[in-house]
Design a protein around this motif. Structure first.
Motif, PDB file in Angstrom:
ATOM      1  N   THR A 106       5.952 -13.559  -1.020  1.00 14.62           N
ATOM      2  CA  THR A 106       4.550 -13.875  -0.852  1.00 14.62           C
ATOM      3  C   THR A 106       3.746 -12.594  -0.985  1.00 14.62           C
ATOM      4  OG1 THR A 106       5.135 -15.650   0.660  1.00 14.62           O
ATOM      5  CG2 THR A 106       2.859 -14.876   0.711  1.00 14.62           C
ATOM      6  N   LEU A 107       2.718 -12.632  -1.815  1.00 13.56           N
ATOM      7  CA  LEU A 107       1.901 -11.441  -2.030  1.00 13.56           C
ATOM      8  C   LEU A 107       0.915 -11.267  -0.888  1.00 13.56           C
ATOM      9  CD1 LEU A 107       1.148 -11.655  -5.838  1.00 13.56           C
ATOM     10  CD2 LEU A 107       2.823 -10.238  -4.681  1.00 13.56           C
ATOM     11  N   VAL A 108       0.946 -10.125  -0.277  1.00 12.18           N
ATOM     12  CA  VAL A 108       0.034  -9.741   0.784  1.00 12.18           C
ATOM     13  C   VAL A 108      -0.395  -8.326   0.456  1.00 12.18           C
ATOM     14  CG1 VAL A 108      -0.202  -9.393   3.270  1.00 12.18           C
ATOM     15  CG2 VAL A 108       1.385 -11.112   2.417  1.00 12.18           C
ATOM     16  N   SER A 109      -1.605  -7.973   0.749  1.00 15.57           N
ATOM     17  CA  SER A 109      -2.016  -6.614   0.419  1.00 15.57           C
ATOM     18  C   SER A 109      -2.094  -5.761   1.682  1.00 15.57           C
ATOM     19  CB  SER A 109      -3.344  -6.617  -0.326  1.00 15.57           C
ATOM     20  OG  SER A 109      -4.322  -7.243   0.450  1.00 15.57           O
ATOM     21  N   ALA A 110      -2.001  -4.458   1.464  1.00 16.30           N
ATOM     22  CA  ALA A 110      -2.008  -3.491   2.547  1.00 16.30           C
ATOM     23  C   ALA A 110      -3.322  -3.574   3.330  1.00 16.30           C
ATOM     24  CB  ALA A 110      -1.816  -2.089   1.992  1.00 16.30           C
ATOM     25  N   GLY A 111      -3.220  -3.308   4.632  1.00 19.81           N
ATOM     26  CA  GLY A 111      -4.392  -3.319   5.500  1.00 19.81           C
ATOM     27  C   GLY A 111      -5.290  -2.119   5.270  1.00 19.81           C
ATOM     28  N   GLU A 112      -6.517  -2.235   5.745  1.00 24.87           N
ATOM     29  CA  GLU A 112      -7.505  -1.168   5.556  1.00 24.87           C
ATOM     30  C   GLU A 112      -7.062   0.144   6.189  1.00 24.87           C
ATOM     31  OE1 GLU A 112     -10.250  -0.934   3.652  1.00 24.87           O
ATOM     32  OE2 GLU A 112      -9.555  -2.847   2.881  1.00 24.87           O
ATOM     33  N   ARG A 113      -6.478   0.098   7.377  1.00 30.55           N
ATOM     34  CA  ARG A 113      -6.030   1.332   8.036  1.00 30.55           C
ATOM     35  C   ARG A 113      -4.936   1.996   7.207  1.00 30.55           C
ATOM     36  NH1 ARG A 113      -7.222   5.787  10.869  1.00 30.55           N
ATOM     37  NH2 ARG A 113      -5.555   6.417  12.251  1.00 30.55           N
ATOM     38  N   ALA A 114      -4.018   1.216   6.669  1.00 29.55           N
ATOM     39  CA  ALA A 114      -2.946   1.774   5.834  1.00 29.55           C
ATOM     40  C   ALA A 114      -3.531   2.421   4.579  1.00 29.55           C
ATOM     41  CB  ALA A 114      -1.936   0.692   5.459  1.00 29.55           C
ATOM     42  N   LEU A 115      -4.505   1.782   3.978  1.00 31.62           N
ATOM     43  CA  LEU A 115      -5.133   2.347   2.780  1.00 31.62           C
ATOM     44  C   LEU A 115      -5.885   3.627   3.098  1.00 31.62           C
ATOM     45  CD1 LEU A 115      -6.395  -0.950   1.112  1.00 31.62           C
ATOM     46  CD2 LEU A 115      -4.385   0.420   0.485  1.00 31.62           C
ATOM     47  N   GLU A 116      -6.561   3.644   4.253  1.00 30.28           N
ATOM     48  CA  GLU A 116      -7.276   4.854   4.676  1.00 30.28           C
ATOM     49  C   GLU A 116      -6.291   6.008   4.895  1.00 30.28           C
ATOM     50  OE1 GLU A 116      -9.912   6.515   8.453  1.00 30.28           O
ATOM     51  OE2 GLU A 116      -9.213   4.439   8.463  1.00 30.28           O
ATOM     52  N   LEU A 117      -5.196   5.748   5.608  1.00 37.34           N
ATOM     53  CA  LEU A 117      -4.196   6.784   5.854  1.00 37.34           C
ATOM     54  C   LEU A 117      -3.549   7.257   4.548  1.00 37.34           C
ATOM     55  CD1 LEU A 117      -2.428   5.445   9.080  1.00 37.34           C
ATOM     56  CD2 LEU A 117      -4.123   7.294   8.895  1.00 37.34           C
ATOM     57  N   THR A 118      -3.337   6.337   3.633  1.00 37.37           N
ATOM     58  CA  THR A 118      -2.754   6.694   2.339  1.00 37.37           C
ATOM     59  C   THR A 118      -3.668   7.656   1.596  1.00 37.37           C
ATOM     60  OG1 THR A 118      -1.607   4.578   2.187  1.00 37.37           O
ATOM     61  CG2 THR A 118      -1.933   5.792   0.134  1.00 37.37           C
ATOM     62  N   ARG A 119      -4.940   7.360   1.580  1.00 32.50           N
ATOM     63  CA  ARG A 119      -5.892   8.232   0.870  1.00 32.50           C
ATOM     64  C   ARG A 119      -6.019   9.593   1.553  1.00 32.50           C
ATOM     65  NH1 ARG A 119      -8.533   2.925   0.086  1.00 32.50           N
ATOM     66  NH2 ARG A 119      -7.988   2.361  -2.037  1.00 32.50           N
ATOM     67  N   LEU A 120      -5.992   9.613   2.885  1.00 27.28           N
ATOM     68  CA  LEU A 120      -6.026  10.891   3.605  1.00 27.28           C
ATOM     69  C   LEU A 120      -4.772  11.710   3.318  1.00 27.28           C
ATOM     70  CD1 LEU A 120      -7.368   9.624   7.050  1.00 27.28           C
ATOM     71  CD2 LEU A 120      -8.574  11.174   5.472  1.00 27.28           C
ATOM     72  N   ALA A 121      -3.622  11.043   3.311  1.00 27.83           N
ATOM     73  CA  ALA A 121      -2.362  11.737   3.020  1.00 27.83           C
ATOM     74  C   ALA A 121      -2.356  12.262   1.587  1.00 27.83           C
ATOM     75  CB  ALA A 121      -1.178  10.794   3.250  1.00 27.83           C
TER      76      ALA A 121
END
Length: 125
Positions: A7-22
């Motif tokens: 089932t396709l689910v997309s990453a949460g906003e916090r995960a995306l924010e942390l990814t961009r910071l990293a």
């Protein structure tokens, strides 16, 4: 919607924010070949894998430490860290985001992107 039985689910906003910071922290330390993959539909333990290359052991350590410092400033502490001292493949687990900082040779050998090729790529602005 399903793809390959997942089932396709997309990453949460916090995960995306942390990814961009990293990713920004990795680039500050001259990390290269940054790729972020949304693994939400394939792995229950994380939303995003961020893979970064370093050209030598010292750089791998510097990139990993830079990412840790940056995310800690934003309230995210690695729950697990492995391989940082060795400088070949550092794994930083921030729960929603797992960061792999790899020596270029090890990255070419293990080809993580090939293993997770069915996962959507996360745009790194």
């Amino acid at each position: 919607m399903e793809r390959l039985g997942w089932t396709l689910v997309s990453a949460g906003e916090r995960a995306l924010e942390l990814t961009r910071l990293a990713a920004a922290a990795a680039e500050d330390k001259k990390g290269t070949e940054l790729v972020a993959l949304d693994v939400t539909s394939r792995m229950p333990l994380a939303d995003v894998f961020l893979v970064v290359s370093g050209s030598n052991e010292r750089q791998v350590v510097a990139i990993a430490e830079g990412i840790e410092e940056s995310l800690l400033e934003h309230g995210a502490k690695a729950s697990r860290r492995e391989g940082v001292r060795e400088g070949r493949w550092a794994l930083l687990d921030f729960n929603d985001v797992i960061v792999h900082v790899m020596h270029q040779e090890d990255r070419a050998y293990y080809e993580l992107e090939r293993l997770w090729k069915d996962c959507p790529v996360v745009a790194l602005d």
